[in-house]
Scaffold this motif. Structure first.
Motif, PDB file in Angstrom:
ATOM      1  N   ARG A 136       3.806   0.648 -11.410  1.00 45.49           N
ATOM      2  CA  ARG A 136       3.463  -0.641 -11.172  1.00 45.49           C
ATOM      3  C   ARG A 136       3.279  -0.959  -9.856  1.00 45.49           C
ATOM      4  NH1 ARG A 136       6.266  -4.832 -13.694  1.00 45.49           N
ATOM      5  NH2 ARG A 136       4.545  -6.137 -13.068  1.00 45.49           N
ATOM      6  N   GLU A 137       4.498  -0.854  -8.924  1.00 47.98           N
ATOM      7  CA  GLU A 137       4.739  -1.122  -7.772  1.00 47.98           C
ATOM      8  C   GLU A 137       3.601  -0.464  -6.913  1.00 47.98           C
ATOM      9  OE1 GLU A 137       8.891  -0.237  -6.933  1.00 47.98           O
ATOM     10  OE2 GLU A 137       9.626  -2.182  -7.427  1.00 47.98           O
ATOM     11  N   CYS A 138       3.319   0.614  -7.130  1.00 46.21           N
ATOM     12  CA  CYS A 138       2.133   1.393  -6.203  1.00 46.21           C
ATOM     13  C   CYS A 138       0.668   1.159  -6.865  1.00 46.21           C
ATOM     14  CB  CYS A 138       2.495   2.854  -6.576  1.00 46.21           C
ATOM     15  SG  CYS A 138       3.959   3.801  -5.691  1.00 46.21           S
ATOM     16  N   ASP A 139       0.724   0.344  -7.910  1.00 45.40           N
ATOM     17  CA  ASP A 139      -0.575  -0.196  -8.585  1.00 45.40           C
ATOM     18  C   ASP A 139      -1.356   1.234  -9.036  1.00 45.40           C
ATOM     19  OD1 ASP A 139      -2.453  -2.047  -9.248  1.00 45.40           O
ATOM     20  OD2 ASP A 139      -3.750  -1.624  -7.494  1.00 45.40           O
ATOM     21  N   LEU A 140      -0.486   1.810  -9.829  1.00 45.03           N
ATOM     22  CA  LEU A 140      -1.008   3.174 -10.579  1.00 45.03           C
ATOM     23  C   LEU A 140      -1.188   2.799 -12.037  1.00 45.03           C
ATOM     24  CD1 LEU A 140       0.867   6.014  -8.663  1.00 45.03           C
ATOM     25  CD2 LEU A 140      -1.325   5.042  -8.300  1.00 45.03           C
ATOM     26  N   VAL A 141      -0.217   1.860 -12.666  1.00 42.99           N
ATOM     27  CA  VAL A 141      -0.378   1.438 -13.987  1.00 42.99           C
ATOM     28  C   VAL A 141      -0.519  -0.090 -13.817  1.00 42.99           C
ATOM     29  CG1 VAL A 141       0.532   3.333 -15.045  1.00 42.99           C
ATOM     30  CG2 VAL A 141       2.201   1.185 -14.551  1.00 42.99           C
ATOM     31  N   VAL A 142      -1.353  -0.812 -14.902  1.00 46.14           N
ATOM     32  CA  VAL A 142      -0.976  -2.299 -15.272  1.00 46.14           C
ATOM     33  C   VAL A 142      -0.437  -2.499 -16.693  1.00 46.14           C
ATOM     34  CG1 VAL A 142      -3.328  -2.580 -13.596  1.00 46.14           C
ATOM     35  CG2 VAL A 142      -3.517  -1.947 -16.238  1.00 46.14           C
ATOM     36  N   GLU A 143       0.224  -3.584 -16.393  1.00 49.83           N
ATOM     37  CA  GLU A 143       0.685  -4.135 -17.614  1.00 49.83           C
ATOM     38  C   GLU A 143      -0.171  -5.325 -18.328  1.00 49.83           C
ATOM     39  OE1 GLU A 143       4.399  -7.096 -17.633  1.00 49.83           O
ATOM     40  OE2 GLU A 143       5.352  -5.180 -17.581  1.00 49.83           O
ATOM     41  N   ASP A 188       0.919  -1.152  -0.066  1.00 48.60           N
ATOM     42  CA  ASP A 188       0.045   0.078  -0.082  1.00 48.60           C
ATOM     43  C   ASP A 188       0.984   1.017  -0.216  1.00 48.60           C
ATOM     44  OD1 ASP A 188      -2.299  -1.542   0.096  1.00 48.60           O
ATOM     45  OD2 ASP A 188      -2.196  -1.832   2.404  1.00 48.60           O
ATOM     46  N   PRO A 189       0.934   1.851  -1.154  1.00 50.35           N
ATOM     47  CA  PRO A 189       1.877   2.985  -1.404  1.00 50.35           C
ATOM     48  C   PRO A 189       1.583   4.306  -0.193  1.00 50.35           C
ATOM     49  CG  PRO A 189       0.464   3.031  -3.111  1.00 50.35           C
ATOM     50  CD  PRO A 189       0.245   1.866  -2.198  1.00 50.35           C
TER      51      PRO A 189
END
Length: 137
Positions: A78-85, A27-28
């Motif tokens: 990605r680590e902060c779940d702000l973009v998806v791949e 959770d960033p």
């Protein structure tokens, strides 16, 4: 159809908002998100991919940044779940390529009763909703 979820993280004081430390967790924290949003390359990645998913190569052209910088920012986002791949067919060479899309709708910082909170309103696709539903059973 997308659904949104919000995560709130309190911070102790306003100076923490601008700390350059980037500790990434599940959770960033507000410092990490603020640091990413302060970065012009990260903001450009988010705004450009909000129009259509883009590959790192396409983002390199749009952001006017080096390949390593693009990949570093994508990993941080990605680590902060702000973009998806996602993987999709590549029409140019007949193989597959990775594309990136934002996983956020809104970031809100609220100040109330002496506390500051960060709320991230994320996008969630149908497959993620289905997975969460099954896991919750």
């Amino acid at each position: 159809m997308h659904s949104a979820s919000a995560d709130e993280v309190p911070i102790s004081n306003l100076t923490d908002l601008f700390d350059d430390t980037h500790t990434v967790s599940e959770d960033p924290d507000i410092e990490t998100v603020a640091g990413l949003l302060e970065d012009e390359t990260a903001r450009t990645i988010l705004t450009q991919t909000s129009q259509e998913p883009m590959s790192a190569r396409m983002l390199k052209q749009q952001c006017e940044a080096s390949g390593p910088t693009i990949y570093r920012r994508l990993e941080q986002l990605r680590e902060c779940d702000l973009v998806v791949e996602r993987t999709e067919p590549d029409p140019e060479d007949g193989h597959h390529r990775k594309v990136y899309a934002p996983n956020l709708r809104r970031v809100t910082v609220a100040l109330q009763d002496g506390d500051m909170t960060l709320s991230i309103d994320r996008r969630e696709d149908m497959s993620d909703r289905f997975t969460r539903l099954i896991e919750g059973m």
